[in-house]
Design a protein around this motif. Structure first.
Motif, PDB file in Angstrom:
ATOM      1  N   MET A 120       5.256 -21.918   3.983  1.00 62.66           N
ATOM      2  CA  MET A 120       4.443 -20.763   3.635  1.00 62.66           C
ATOM      3  C   MET A 120       3.779 -20.251   4.900  1.00 62.66           C
ATOM      4  O   MET A 120       3.265 -21.034   5.708  1.00 62.66           O
ATOM      5  N   TYR A 121       3.803 -18.932   5.090  1.00 67.80           N
ATOM      6  CA  TYR A 121       3.224 -18.314   6.279  1.00 67.80           C
ATOM      7  C   TYR A 121       2.073 -17.405   5.853  1.00 67.80           C
ATOM      8  O   TYR A 121       2.140 -16.735   4.824  1.00 67.80           O
ATOM      9  N   GLY A 122       1.030 -17.384   6.673  1.00 63.27           N
ATOM     10  CA  GLY A 122      -0.180 -16.693   6.276  1.00 63.27           C
ATOM     11  C   GLY A 122      -1.066 -17.636   5.484  1.00 63.27           C
ATOM     12  O   GLY A 122      -0.726 -18.791   5.219  1.00 63.27           O
ATOM     13  N   THR A 123      -2.222 -17.144   5.089  1.00 63.81           N
ATOM     14  CA  THR A 123      -3.222 -17.984   4.416  1.00 63.81           C
ATOM     15  C   THR A 123      -3.244 -17.698   2.923  1.00 63.81           C
ATOM     16  O   THR A 123      -3.487 -16.562   2.497  1.00 63.81           O
ATOM     17  N   TYR A 124      -2.999 -18.738   2.137  1.00 66.73           N
ATOM     18  CA  TYR A 124      -3.097 -18.585   0.687  1.00 66.73           C
ATOM     19  C   TYR A 124      -4.578 -18.477   0.329  1.00 66.73           C
ATOM     20  O   TYR A 124      -5.406 -19.239   0.815  1.00 66.73           O
ATOM     21  N   PRO A 125      -4.949 -17.551  -0.544  1.00 61.89           N
ATOM     22  CA  PRO A 125      -6.366 -17.284  -0.801  1.00 61.89           C
ATOM     23  C   PRO A 125      -7.048 -18.364  -1.643  1.00 61.89           C
ATOM     24  O   PRO A 125      -6.396 -19.121  -2.359  1.00 61.89           O
ATOM     25  N   VAL A 126      -8.367 -18.375  -1.557  1.00 62.75           N
ATOM     26  CA  VAL A 126      -9.173 -19.172  -2.482  1.00 62.75           C
ATOM     27  C   VAL A 126      -9.118 -18.477  -3.838  1.00 62.75           C
ATOM     28  O   VAL A 126      -9.285 -17.268  -3.940  1.00 62.75           O
ATOM     29  N   ILE A 127      -8.861 -19.241  -4.872  1.00 62.17           N
ATOM     30  CA  ILE A 127      -8.716 -18.683  -6.213  1.00 62.17           C
ATOM     31  C   ILE A 127     -10.021 -18.890  -6.987  1.00 62.17           C
ATOM     32  O   ILE A 127     -10.573 -19.991  -7.015  1.00 62.17           O
ATOM     33  N   GLY A 128     -10.497 -17.833  -7.601  1.00 63.18           N
ATOM     34  CA  GLY A 128     -11.711 -17.955  -8.402  1.00 63.18           C
ATOM     35  C   GLY A 128     -12.494 -16.663  -8.449  1.00 63.18           C
ATOM     36  O   GLY A 128     -12.266 -15.744  -7.658  1.00 63.18           O
ATOM     37  N   SER A 129     -13.429 -16.592  -9.376  1.00 62.55           N
ATOM     38  CA  SER A 129     -14.243 -15.396  -9.549  1.00 62.55           C
ATOM     39  C   SER A 129     -15.167 -15.187  -8.363  1.00 62.55           C
ATOM     40  O   SER A 129     -15.827 -16.125  -7.902  1.00 62.55           O
ATOM     41  N   ASN A 130     -15.186 -13.962  -7.852  1.00 69.98           N
ATOM     42  CA  ASN A 130     -16.084 -13.579  -6.757  1.00 69.98           C
ATOM     43  C   ASN A 130     -15.872 -14.405  -5.486  1.00 69.98           C
ATOM     44  O   ASN A 130     -16.814 -14.680  -4.744  1.00 69.98           O
ATOM     45  N   ALA A 131     -14.614 -14.791  -5.224  1.00 68.21           N
ATOM     46  CA  ALA A 131     -14.306 -15.536  -3.998  1.00 68.21           C
ATOM     47  C   ALA A 131     -14.425 -14.615  -2.790  1.00 68.21           C
ATOM     48  O   ALA A 131     -14.539 -13.393  -2.911  1.00 68.21           O
ATOM     49  N   ALA A 132     -14.387 -15.224  -1.606  1.00 69.22           N
ATOM     50  CA  ALA A 132     -14.629 -14.469  -0.370  1.00 69.22           C
ATOM     51  C   ALA A 132     -13.596 -13.378  -0.139  1.00 69.22           C
ATOM     52  O   ALA A 132     -13.871 -12.385   0.537  1.00 69.22           O
ATOM     53  N   ASN A 133     -12.394 -13.545  -0.680  1.00 65.60           N
ATOM     54  CA  ASN A 133     -11.324 -12.572  -0.461  1.00 65.60           C
ATOM     55  C   ASN A 133     -11.043 -11.753  -1.718  1.00 65.60           C
ATOM     56  O   ASN A 133      -9.982 -11.168  -1.864  1.00 65.60           O
ATOM     57  N   THR A 143     -12.124  -8.610  -4.179  1.00 63.88           N
ATOM     58  CA  THR A 143     -12.912  -7.379  -4.289  1.00 63.88           C
ATOM     59  C   THR A 143     -13.363  -7.105  -5.721  1.00 63.88           C
ATOM     60  O   THR A 143     -13.994  -6.085  -5.988  1.00 63.88           O
ATOM     61  N   GLY A 144     -13.029  -8.011  -6.623  1.00 66.09           N
ATOM     62  CA  GLY A 144     -13.389  -7.855  -8.027  1.00 66.09           C
ATOM     63  C   GLY A 144     -12.189  -8.071  -8.915  1.00 66.09           C
ATOM     64  O   GLY A 144     -11.101  -7.546  -8.641  1.00 66.09           O
ATOM     65  N   ALA A 145     -12.357  -8.891  -9.961  1.00 65.69           N
ATOM     66  CA  ALA A 145     -11.296  -9.191 -10.931  1.00 65.69           C
ATOM     67  C   ALA A 145     -10.105  -9.906 -10.299  1.00 65.69           C
ATOM     68  O   ALA A 145      -9.006  -9.905 -10.857  1.00 65.69           O
ATOM     69  N   GLY A 146     -10.336 -10.513  -9.133  1.00 67.03           N
ATOM     70  CA  GLY A 146      -9.246 -11.219  -8.462  1.00 67.03           C
ATOM     71  C   GLY A 146      -8.305 -10.319  -7.699  1.00 67.03           C
ATOM     72  O   GLY A 146      -7.155 -10.687  -7.439  1.00 67.03           O
ATOM     73  N   ARG A 147      -8.775  -9.122  -7.327  1.00 68.66           N
ATOM     74  CA  ARG A 147      -7.990  -8.252  -6.438  1.00 68.66           C
ATOM     75  C   ARG A 147      -8.136  -8.786  -5.019  1.00 68.66           C
ATOM     76  O   ARG A 147      -9.209  -8.742  -4.430  1.00 68.66           O
ATOM     77  N   LEU A 148      -7.045  -9.276  -4.464  1.00 65.27           N
ATOM     78  CA  LEU A 148      -7.094  -9.980  -3.189  1.00 65.27           C
ATOM     79  C   LEU A 148      -7.138  -9.030  -1.998  1.00 65.27           C
ATOM     80  O   LEU A 148      -6.339  -8.088  -1.914  1.00 65.27           O
ATOM     81  N   ILE A 149      -8.053  -9.281  -1.085  1.00 71.62           N
ATOM     82  CA  ILE A 149      -8.033  -8.595   0.211  1.00 71.62           C
ATOM     83  C   ILE A 149      -6.927  -9.258   1.035  1.00 71.62           C
ATOM     84  O   ILE A 149      -6.968 -10.469   1.276  1.00 71.62           O
ATOM     85  N   PRO A 150      -5.919  -8.519   1.460  1.00 69.08           N
ATOM     86  CA  PRO A 150      -4.817  -9.145   2.201  1.00 69.08           C
ATOM     87  C   PRO A 150      -5.302  -9.814   3.485  1.00 69.08           C
ATOM     88  O   PRO A 150      -6.182  -9.299   4.177  1.00 69.08           O
ATOM     89  N   THR A 151      -4.732 -10.956   3.770  1.00 64.99           N
ATOM     90  CA  THR A 151      -4.990 -11.634   5.049  1.00 64.99           C
ATOM     91  C   THR A 151      -3.792 -11.507   5.992  1.00 64.99           C
ATOM     92  O   THR A 151      -3.874 -11.897   7.148  1.00 64.99           O
TER      93      THR A 151
END
Length: 475
Positions: free
Chosen positions: A411-424, A426-434
């Motif tokens: 796997m390449y890149g960083t897999y996100p932290v999963i959970g409500s209001n995580a650092a990545n 933006t709301g409802a689990g919409r991931l900010i791309p890394t």
């Protein structure tokens, strides 16, 4: 070439062992013998092809590659517990083991991606984590402070499809060049006949639009003929003859002259492609095996795999086409799963996994697995939280790259932290791309043969992501 021959022999040996074990060998496996025989008659030159598989509608990355460590999996199942069929159990998932573990994390694929799991375990597939449209590296704090430029119209199908396919993240109305087409502009001179550099099985695509290169559209039946020339015009052969005569007349009006150029170019390309691409079925590229539709439990044709077969037939005729570099665009649609997501995704991912594995087998049999790289793209990801029995538009998502040149089983890149209001989140689990589209695409472009300066030319924002933004997933 030695490695390619060995991989073909190993593939057929495995098929033979399956037959001796009492397993019925499908017509697909038997027809691969013909493909291997044809491939062994000619040693591949410096040929390379990229195949973009666009998952139209916005694929659910959260449900495609799933973190199975306790904390992540609990957060995933909690968020989706209200959506029937979307909160998978551990024993439903397809586990994968990374060559480079991510600390404390374990992962699995969606239950319907058996084909991708097989490729991953064979070292010919990799996961690109949390990828999406960005202008520059972006954090949640920067978004909240409005201190970082963002792609235009996030969560919009039209705009984000354009942003993924254009030469920068703000593509669409202002930009009419795709990064596939821009690459084709730079490598066209490597082909004797540049007409076959960009080929789409899904109609006109921004991805393949270049400044000097143009795209050719094909179907599973082959090149698209010009109505009135391929068959009698209004039932009259004389009408077709008259039309052909008009098209060969020297025009004075500039618009008419350009139209004539386009039509004649298309006619010539159609004729060349029709005689060069390999046939489908016995004596050519094997027909894809049927897949078991998880919604009906019946065997059905895999239309996506048929599109990949069309790509394989064109690649098989590359010598007659005079090409050493090609870029293909294939679409698998239906991923806008606001409702009824579980059965839709089960069917779509079954097609995707089966089609990717089929294409890999055909390329391996042709001795071209190291020369052809297939990758997924999509409008955006989807939310972690469920909307009744579906999900809403998201941002970052996880993608799949396959082929013999891929540094697979990782796997390449960083897999996100999963959970409500995580650092990545933006709301409802919409991931900010890394990982940006530029990093993902730039790595593919470098393998394809572009120089560093050419990569920066195609992707103006490339250096926004560091002094060496390449991701390292290509050999």
């Amino acid at each position: 070439m030695k490695q390619s021959v060995q991989s073909r022999r190993q593939f057929l040996r495995n098929a033979s062992l399956a037959s001796m074990a009492g397993i019925s060998v499908s017509p697909f496996l038997l027809e691969l013998n013909t493909v291997v025989a044809m491939a062994q008659q000619s040693v591949p030159t410096d040929y390379r092809a990229l195949v973009c598989v666009f998952l139209s509608g916005g694929n659910d990355g959260h449900g495609t590659v799933i973190a199975t460590d306790a904390a992540s999996f609990n957060a995933f199942t909690t968020a989706r517990s209200g959506a029937p069929g979307l909160a998978y159990t551990q024993n439903q998932l397809l586990p994968i083991t990374l060559n480079t573990p991510q600390s404390g994390r374990t992962f699995a694929l969606n239950p319907y991606l058996t084909g991708v799991q097989n490729l991953f375990n064979a070292g010919r597939a990799a996961i690109i984590a949390n990828t999406g449209t960005l202008v520059a590296p972006t954090t949640k704090a920067q978004i909240q402070a409005n201190s970082v430029p963002l792609p235009a119209s996030l969560y919009s199908h039209f705009d984000q499809t354009a942003a993924w396919q254009a030469i920068d993240a703000n593509g669409g109305s202002a930009v009419h060049t795709g990064w596939g087409g821009a690459m084709a502009d730079l490598v066209a001179t490597m082909n004797t006949n540049s007409a076959f550099t960009c080929i789409s099985t899904a109609g006109i695509a921004l991805f393949l639009s270049g400044l000097t290169s143009y795209q050719l559209n094909v179907t599973s039946a082959g090149p698209i003929p010009i109505s009135g020339l391929s068959q009698p015009l209004y039932g009259s052969q004389a009408g077709s003859t008259s039309l052909a005569s008009i098209l060969t007349n020297e025009e004075i009006n500039l618009f008419a002259k350009e139209y004539e150029v386009v039509v004649n170019r298309s006619t010539a390309a159609q004729a060349t492609l029709a005689t060069s691409m390999l046939p489908a079925g016995p004596g050519g590229i094997p027909n894809p095996p049927q897949i078991l539709d998880p919604t009906t439990n019946k065997l059905v044709n895999n239309n996506f795999a048929t599109s990949m077969q069309t790509v394989a037939r064109i690649i098989g005729g590359k010598s007659g086409l005079g090409v050493t570099r090609q870029i293909f665009y294939v679409v698998l649609g239906g991923f806008d799963t606001h409702s009824n997501q579980a059965p839709q995704i089960a069917s779509l991912l079954t097609q995707l996994g089966g089609g990717l594995e089929y294409f890999d087998a055909v390329m391996t049999a042709q001795g071209l697995n190291d020369n052809v790289t297939t990758f997924t793209a999509s409008d955006f990801g989807r939310t972690l939280t469920a909307n009744s029995n579906g999900t809403d538009h998201g941002w970052g998502s996880h993608h799949i790259v396959t082929g013999g040149a891929v540094k697979g089983m990782d796997m390449y890149g960083t897999y996100p932290v999963i959970g409500s209001n995580a650092a990545n989140d933006t709301g409802a689990g919409r991931l900010i791309p890394t990982t940006s589209v530029e990093q993902y695409a730039g790595t593919l472009a470098k393998w394809f043969g572009l120089t560093d300066s050419q990569v920066k030319q195609v992707f103006p924002n490339f250096t926004n992501f560091g002094s060496n933004p390449y991701m390292g997933f290509m050999g």
